[in-house]
Scaffold this motif. Structure first.
Motif, short mmCIF file in Angstrom:
data_model
loop_
_atom_site.label_atom_id
_atom_site.label_comp_id
_atom_site.label_asym_id
_atom_site.label_seq_id
_atom_site.Cartn_x
_atom_site.Cartn_y
_atom_site.Cartn_z
N SER A 87 0.83 -1.21 0.00
CA SER A 87 0.00 0.00 0.00
C SER A 87 0.86 1.26 0.00
O SER A 87 0.56 2.24 -0.67
N GLU A 88 1.97 1.20 0.75
CA GLU A 88 2.86 2.36 0.80
C GLU A 88 3.49 2.63 -0.57
O GLU A 88 3.60 3.77 -0.99
N ARG A 89 3.88 1.57 -1.28
CA ARG A 89 4.52 1.75 -2.58
C ARG A 89 3.52 2.00 -3.71
O ARG A 89 3.93 2.33 -4.82
N THR A 90 2.26 1.84 -3.42
CA THR A 90 1.23 2.20 -4.41
C THR A 90 0.51 3.48 -3.98
O THR A 90 -0.64 3.70 -4.34
N HIS A 91 1.20 4.26 -3.17
CA HIS A 91 0.71 5.59 -2.77
C HIS A 91 -0.60 5.53 -2.01
O HIS A 91 -1.53 6.30 -2.25
N GLY A 92 -0.67 4.56 -1.09
CA GLY A 92 -1.82 4.51 -0.19
C GLY A 92 -3.03 3.77 -0.73
O GLY A 92 -4.15 4.00 -0.27
N MET A 93 -2.85 2.87 -1.66
CA MET A 93 -3.97 2.11 -2.21
C MET A 93 -4.60 1.24 -1.11
O MET A 93 -3.89 0.61 -0.31
N ALA A 94 -5.91 1.20 -1.08
CA ALA A 94 -6.61 0.44 -0.05
C ALA A 94 -6.35 -1.06 -0.22
O ALA A 94 -6.14 -1.55 -1.33
N GLU A 95 -6.37 -1.81 0.91
CA GLU A 95 -6.06 -3.24 0.86
C GLU A 95 -7.07 -4.00 0.00
O GLU A 95 -6.70 -4.93 -0.72
N SER A 96 -8.33 -3.62 0.08
CA SER A 96 -9.34 -4.31 -0.74
C SER A 96 -9.06 -4.09 -2.23
O SER A 96 -9.22 -5.01 -3.05
N THR A 97 -8.62 -2.90 -2.57
CA THR A 97 -8.26 -2.61 -3.97
C THR A 97 -7.02 -3.37 -4.37
O THR A 97 -6.91 -3.90 -5.49
N LEU A 98 -6.03 -3.46 -3.46
CA LEU A 98 -4.82 -4.23 -3.73
C LEU A 98 -5.16 -5.68 -4.04
O LEU A 98 -4.65 -6.27 -5.00
N ARG A 99 -6.02 -6.27 -3.23
CA ARG A 99 -6.38 -7.68 -3.43
C ARG A 99 -7.04 -7.89 -4.79
O ARG A 99 -6.79 -8.90 -5.46
N ARG A 100 -7.86 -6.93 -5.21
CA ARG A 100 -8.54 -7.06 -6.50
C ARG A 100 -7.53 -7.02 -7.65
O ARG A 100 -7.61 -7.83 -8.58
N HIS A 101 -6.56 -6.13 -7.56
CA HIS A 101 -5.58 -6.03 -8.64
C HIS A 101 -4.59 -7.20 -8.61
O HIS A 101 -4.15 -7.67 -9.68
N LEU A 102 -4.26 -7.69 -7.44
CA LEU A 102 -3.40 -8.87 -7.35
C LEU A 102 -4.09 -10.08 -7.98
O LEU A 102 -3.46 -10.88 -8.68
N ARG A 103 -5.38 -10.21 -7.72
CA ARG A 103 -6.14 -11.31 -8.31
C ARG A 103 -6.15 -11.20 -9.84
O ARG A 103 -6.01 -12.20 -10.56
N ALA A 104 -6.27 -9.99 -10.36
CA ALA A 104 -6.27 -9.79 -11.81
C ALA A 104 -4.92 -10.17 -12.41
O ALA A 104 -4.85 -10.77 -13.49
N LEU A 105 -3.83 -9.87 -11.71
CA LEU A 105 -2.49 -10.21 -12.21
C LEU A 105 -2.28 -11.72 -12.21
O LEU A 105 -1.65 -12.27 -13.13
N VAL A 106 -2.81 -12.40 -11.20
CA VAL A 106 -2.70 -13.85 -11.15
C VAL A 106 -3.50 -14.48 -12.28
O VAL A 106 -3.03 -15.39 -12.98
N GLN A 107 -4.73 -13.99 -12.49
CA GLN A 107 -5.57 -14.54 -13.56
C GLN A 107 -5.00 -14.27 -14.94
O GLN A 107 -5.21 -15.05 -15.87
N ALA A 108 -4.26 -13.17 -15.09
CA ALA A 108 -3.62 -12.87 -16.37
C ALA A 108 -2.36 -13.68 -16.58
O ALA A 108 -1.78 -13.65 -17.68
N GLY A 109 -1.92 -14.43 -15.58
CA GLY A 109 -0.73 -15.26 -15.71
C GLY A 109 0.56 -14.48 -15.68
O GLY A 109 1.56 -14.90 -16.26
#
Length: 396
Positions: A87-109
């Motif tokens: 969150s600190e390195r993404t300029h304060g991105m919320a944890e729920s938002t982080l989880r959503r984007h991490l899931r998208a990166l995993v699904q994209a392979g």
């Protein structure tokens, strides 16, 4: 032997994406290293091909930043930052938002998830300080799929260049169509309102961000519009206008006499037998536009002058009266007088009166002519000559 699990922790279930990631996890890492900044740049260009967004890539960039080396390679490609560190390195991105984007990166392979028994991200080290086991996100897919990513980036750049050239061609064709439509209305008095509306709508559509299929559809419409605009000018008339009217338009000037000096129209109404009713050559306009000639061109103006028009002063006064009946605002009239001069503005309004049934919005038309006059691209000479030609054709 260490076992690296690819199944999700907790309530998350396996799906097709995670199964594909499992197969990717079993693929050996190539004996090569990839510059992590170059791979991120390529992914930015090819993000549409991998169905990831700029926000997804912002999270991936933060993950990659936790890898200590500039080059990605070897077996040590797992990073294990906490959500707070991410969150600190993404300029304060919320944890729920982080989880959503991490899931998208995993699904994209693009990354692999290696969850610990308790779902936490951590690493253990041996007595020598060497890393023994780590649980977190594996960046190995970036190395394995590097060639695919770079190829997709190149294809995206080529597609963008093709789209840019197509859009450039459409803009140029649309400009040609607009100029031809304006000239047809100005010089020939042709009613081009329908074509003008069409080109304005197409210009508005081009302001949007369009994909290649949409641009191609607009390109077809613009090509048809340009063909229609060109058809307004038969070949013989086009050469005449390009060779004489347009060229001499720049040389039109009045004599050194006062613009309001009396120039009776009776000479034009009752010409001597040997005197021609109009100049035999467009070059005669290079000296001046006689009042009698202009009055012969715009006979409708006389209906608004009960005492007749005997000089330029009366001509301008009558045109000033007529502009209100045409729906031209006082501001538009005064602006035309300021830019063109009183006489030129009056001749323009008189010509518009003569072709009033073909001009949908006289006020807007006069403003557009004033704008062109300000750029040195308009004088009323061609309008006068076009009306004279039309009158001669009727007489014949």
């Amino acid at each position: 032997m260490q076992h690296i699990s690819t199944t999700p922790f907790g309530r998350r279930t396996l799906d097709a994406g995670l199964m594909a990631a499992r197969q990717l996890a079993e693929t050996a890492v190539p004996d090569r290293s990839i510059d992590k900044y170059k791979i991120l740049t390529a992914l930015t260009q090819a993000r549409a091909a991998f169905r990831v967004t700029d926000r997804d890539l912002a999270v991936l960039s933060a993950l990659v930043s936790f890898h200590q080396d500039r080059e990605l390679g070897g077996d040590d490609l797992i990073v294990f930052p906490s959500n707070a560190a991410l969150s600190e390195r993404t300029h304060g991105m919320a944890e729920s938002t982080l989880r959503r984007h991490l899931r998208a990166l995993v699904q994209a392979g693009l990354i692999l998830r290696h969850d610990s028994p308790n779902g936490k991200r951590y690493a253990t080290r041996g007595s020598t300080g060497a890393l023994r086991v780590a649980f977190g996100f594996d960046l190995k897919p970036l190395v394995i799929r590097a060639d695919e990513i770079f190829a997709a980036a190149q294809a995206a750049c080529e597609a963008a260049e093709t789209l840019r050239r197509l859009r450039e061609r459409v803009v140029l064709q649309l400009r040609d169509a607009r100029k031809l439509i304006e000239y047809a209305q100005e010089a020939l008095g042709i009613n081009t309102d329908a074509l003008d509306d069409q080109q304005r709508l197409l210009s508005r559509d081009l302001r949007r961000k369009l994909d290649q299929d949409e641009i191609k559809a607009i390109a077809q419409q613009v090509s048809e519009l340009l063909t229609h605009a060109k058809s307004l000018f038969p070949n013989d008339k086009t050469e005449e206008m390009n060779g004489n009217v347009v060229q001499n338009e720049r040389h039109i000037q009045y004599s050194t006499k006062s613009l309001y000096e009396s120039e009776p129209s009776k000479k034009m109404e009752e010409p001597e037998p040997s005197a021609p009713p109009r100049p035999t050559d467009d070059r005669d306009l290079a000296t001046k536009l006689p009042l009698g000639l202009v009055l012969k061109t715009v006979p409708d103006l006389r209906d608004y002058a009960p005492d007749g028009i005997k000089d330029w002063h009366q001509f301008v006064g009558t045109a000033a009266f007529v502009r209100g009946m045409l729906g031209i605002s006082e501001h538009a009239w005064l602006e035309a007088c300021r830019i063109m001069g009183d006489v030129n503005a009056a001749i323009t309004v008189a010509c518009m009166l003569q072709r009033a049934e073909h001009i949908a919005k006289p006020g807007g038309y006069l403003r557009s002519l004033s704008a062109r006059a300000a750029d040195g691209a308009f004088t009323p000479g061609p309008m006068v000559m076009a009306l004279l030609r039309a009158e001669n054709v009727k007489a014949a």
